[in-house]
Enzyme design. Structure first.
Site, PDB file in Angstrom:
ATOM      1  N   LYS A  54      28.964  41.619  47.818  1.00  0.00           N
ATOM      2  CA  LYS A  54      30.032  40.720  48.255  1.00  0.00           C
ATOM      3  C   LYS A  54      31.353  41.464  48.138  1.00  0.00           C
ATOM      4  O   LYS A  54      31.837  41.712  47.039  1.00  0.00           O
ATOM      5  CB  LYS A  54      30.099  39.450  47.405  1.00  0.00           C
ATOM      6  CG  LYS A  54      31.020  38.381  48.034  1.00  0.00           C
ATOM      7  CD  LYS A  54      31.697  37.497  47.036  1.00  0.00           C
ATOM      8  CE  LYS A  54      33.009  38.056  46.539  1.00  0.00           C
ATOM      9  NZ  LYS A  54      34.083  38.132  47.587  1.00  0.00           N
ATOM     10  N   GLU A 103      34.141  46.554  35.357  1.00  0.00           N
ATOM     11  CA  GLU A 103      35.321  47.407  35.325  1.00  0.00           C
ATOM     12  C   GLU A 103      36.491  46.548  35.776  1.00  0.00           C
ATOM     13  O   GLU A 103      36.456  45.966  36.855  1.00  0.00           O
ATOM     14  CB  GLU A 103      35.154  48.635  36.211  1.00  0.00           C
ATOM     15  CG  GLU A 103      34.079  49.598  35.718  1.00  0.00           C
ATOM     16  CD  GLU A 103      34.252  50.067  34.290  1.00  0.00           C
ATOM     17  OE1 GLU A 103      35.396  50.065  33.776  1.00  0.00           O
ATOM     18  OE2 GLU A 103      33.248  50.443  33.661  1.00  0.00           O
ATOM     19  N   CYS A 133      43.731  50.167  39.602  1.00  0.00           N
ATOM     20  CA  CYS A 133      43.504  49.805  38.205  1.00  0.00           C
ATOM     21  C   CYS A 133      43.874  50.947  37.271  1.00  0.00           C
ATOM     22  O   CYS A 133      44.135  50.730  36.088  1.00  0.00           O
ATOM     23  CB  CYS A 133      42.059  49.375  37.986  1.00  0.00           C
ATOM     24  SG  CYS A 133      40.841  50.583  38.514  1.00  0.00           S
ATOM     25  N   GLU A 175      49.351  43.528  33.257  1.00  0.00           N
ATOM     26  CA  GLU A 175      49.112  44.301  34.476  1.00  0.00           C
ATOM     27  C   GLU A 175      49.919  43.704  35.628  1.00  0.00           C
ATOM     28  O   GLU A 175      49.827  42.516  35.902  1.00  0.00           O
ATOM     29  CB  GLU A 175      47.625  44.312  34.818  1.00  0.00           C
ATOM     30  CG  GLU A 175      47.284  45.194  35.999  1.00  0.00           C
ATOM     31  CD  GLU A 175      45.800  45.299  36.255  1.00  0.00           C
ATOM     32  OE1 GLU A 175      45.334  46.376  36.616  1.00  0.00           O
ATOM     33  OE2 GLU A 175      45.101  44.270  36.084  1.00  0.00           O
TER      34      GLU A 175
END
Length: 488
Positions: A184, A259, A293, A389
């Site tokens: 997906k 992750e 990331c 973040e």
């Protein structure tokens, strides 16, 4: 850009790939993907799939799993190698598609497409080396050895920021080890992942061995994570969503690989060359519009060179020209209006918290989702800009008194994905490697950029800390080992 061979001249409607067939969703609904550099331009539409569509894909994978697992590994590897060749033939076309759907510059997108090509080639070559190990038995007339077997059906959930590289580094090891897969992709930029399945189909992958379903994470993703037919989940995305995925998947004993986010630091030592350090930090912070990331989000700088570094990195930011990636600009747009608004919100928060804006900070007055590369000085470790973040081209510069203080600040966040240090002090470099709480540690290099044949993963809130991706470790997640005692 060379003439395109496959790219549609008009916005195309793309379908799911289930059991070797391109199919429409049972919902009969689609979702459109637009160009973030020109939001009025519809690039393509994709199926808005239901849980039932995802369940059909899982059923197809389960039906194909045994036959695919029984296929000799070198034969599986040949299919991956051929997939790599097909993708290579379409590289220019896929590069443009990635630019138009996700917003990267042409150079960044071309590098990512090449990474996917290389990953399929790498794991195709690794197929001939798959197998167990032979050990010496303690008694006579006994063969003692191990064999590796696939897990069965694996669900792969991938993000929009590396929309072809991350699907490749999940799919290739999953398939070469004999697992059947359902992927997906993220809804913002699924086109290049769709192209992987076109290539797999053309390369001769058996029906059902790999399946592609587009749709929302809450519908398609949840079906993958909770289905009893799925044996393992590999997820890349935000920490908030990943934590939910982990809880749901482990409830029925699935193997899980996560992750997730990062708040990646670069320590700049007083021994560093300031101009070189500013170039390294700026490249890590503003490359791919900060939408990585592993992007550098914090520069932690020794007080003796702090002011000089702030001036240098601000100059680096000011020299970057944002614009459409297809036009050769230095930095592309955010992938969506929501992502742009999130970045602008953090810029406002940083100023409210007392940080000093020294470069950028403004939304561009032009079509598309653009913000200037942004640098804040006078950032304190407790500020939200130093802890959370952002996922945009925003750099926080923090001042520290010494190396000990720098390590403490670098480790003082909930994340631990990638980190780097710029130094000419060998002792500092080695202590950094030993003491930094991150899965990737770099010396005199930017936090972004990964080799495909070594493990990748994080610590703390950046990872489930269970299994690594890429390289040989990327194969281990998708296999289970059986020990054989053969007494003759």
């Amino acid at each position: 850009m060379p003439a395109l061979g496959h790219y549609p001249t008009m916005a195309a409607e793309q379908r799911n790939y289930i059991d070797g067939e391109w199919t429409e969703a049972e919902t009969e609904e689609t979702m459109t993907v637009t160009n973030p550099a020109s939001p009025a331009e519809v690039v393509a539409s994709y199926q808005s799939s239901s849980a039932a569509d995802a369940a059909r894909a899982i059923e197809a994978a389960a039906g194909a799993a045994d036959e695919w697992a029984a296929t000799p590994a070198p034969e599986r590897g040949q299919i991956l190698t051929e997939t790599s060749r097909i993708l290579a033939d379409r590289k220019d076309e896929l590069t443009e598609l990635l630019v138009r759907e996700e917003g990267k510059t042409t150079g960044e997108a071309g590098g990512e497409v090449q990474r996917a090509i290389d990953i399929f080639s790498y794991y195709g070559a690794k197929a001939s080396d798959l197998g167990g190990t032979v050990k010496s038995a303690s008694g006579p007339r006994t063969n003692l050895y191990t064999v590796t077997e696939p897990l069965g059906v694996v669900g792969l959930i991938t993000p929009w920021n590396y929309p072809i590289a991350i699907p490749a580094w999940k799919l290739a090891p999953a398939l070469v080890t004999g697992n059947a897969a359902v992927l997906k992709p993220a809804s913002e930029a699924p086109g290049v992942a769709h192209a992987i399945f076109e290539a797999l189909d053309e390369a001769g992958l058996p029906d059902g061995a790999a399946n592609f379903v587009t749709g929302s994470g809450s519908t398609v993703g949840t079906e993958l994570v909770t289905s009893e037919e799925v044996d393992a989940i590999s997820f890349t995305g935000s920490t908030a969503v990943g934590t939910t995925v982990y809880d749901q998947a482990t409830e029925d004993g699935k193997r899980v690989q996560l992750e997730m986010g990062g708040k990646n630091p670069t320590i700049v030592s007083d021994s560093a060359d300031v101009e070189e350090a500013a170039e390294i930090v700026a490249s890590g912070a503003f490359g791919v519009t900060g939408q990585a990331c592993t992007a550098c989000s914090r520069a932690i700088v020794h007080t003796d060179i702090y002011d000089e570094f702030v001036d240098a990195v601000a100059a680096e930011a000011d020299a970057i020209e944002p614009g459409p990636g297809i036009e050769g600009s230095d930095m592309g747009p955010h992938v969506s209006e929501d992502e742009l608004e999130g970045t602008l919100e953090y810029i406002d928060i940083a100023q409210e918290d007392g940080a000093s804006l020294v470069a950028g900070g403004n939304e561009l007055d032009r079509e598309g989702y653009y913000v200037e590369p942004t640098v804040f000085a006078d950032v304190e470790p407790s500020m939200r800009l130093a802890q959370e973040e952002v996922f945009g081209p925003v750099l926080a510069v923090l001042e520290v008194e010494d190396f000990e203080d720098a390590l403490e600040v670098a480790n003082g966040v909930d994340y631990g994905l990638s980190a780097s240090i710029v130094t000419d002090n060998h002792t500092e470099a080695n202590r950094f490697i030993d003491e930094i709480e991150a899965g990737v540690a770099k010396v005199n290099a930017k936090t972004t950029g990964l080799e495909l044949h070594v493990p990748f993963g994080g610590m703390k809130g950046s990872s489930s800390e269970t299994w690594r991706e890429q390289g040989d470790e990327g194969l281990e997640f998708y296999t289970i080992e059986k020990t054989v005692y053969d007494n003759y």
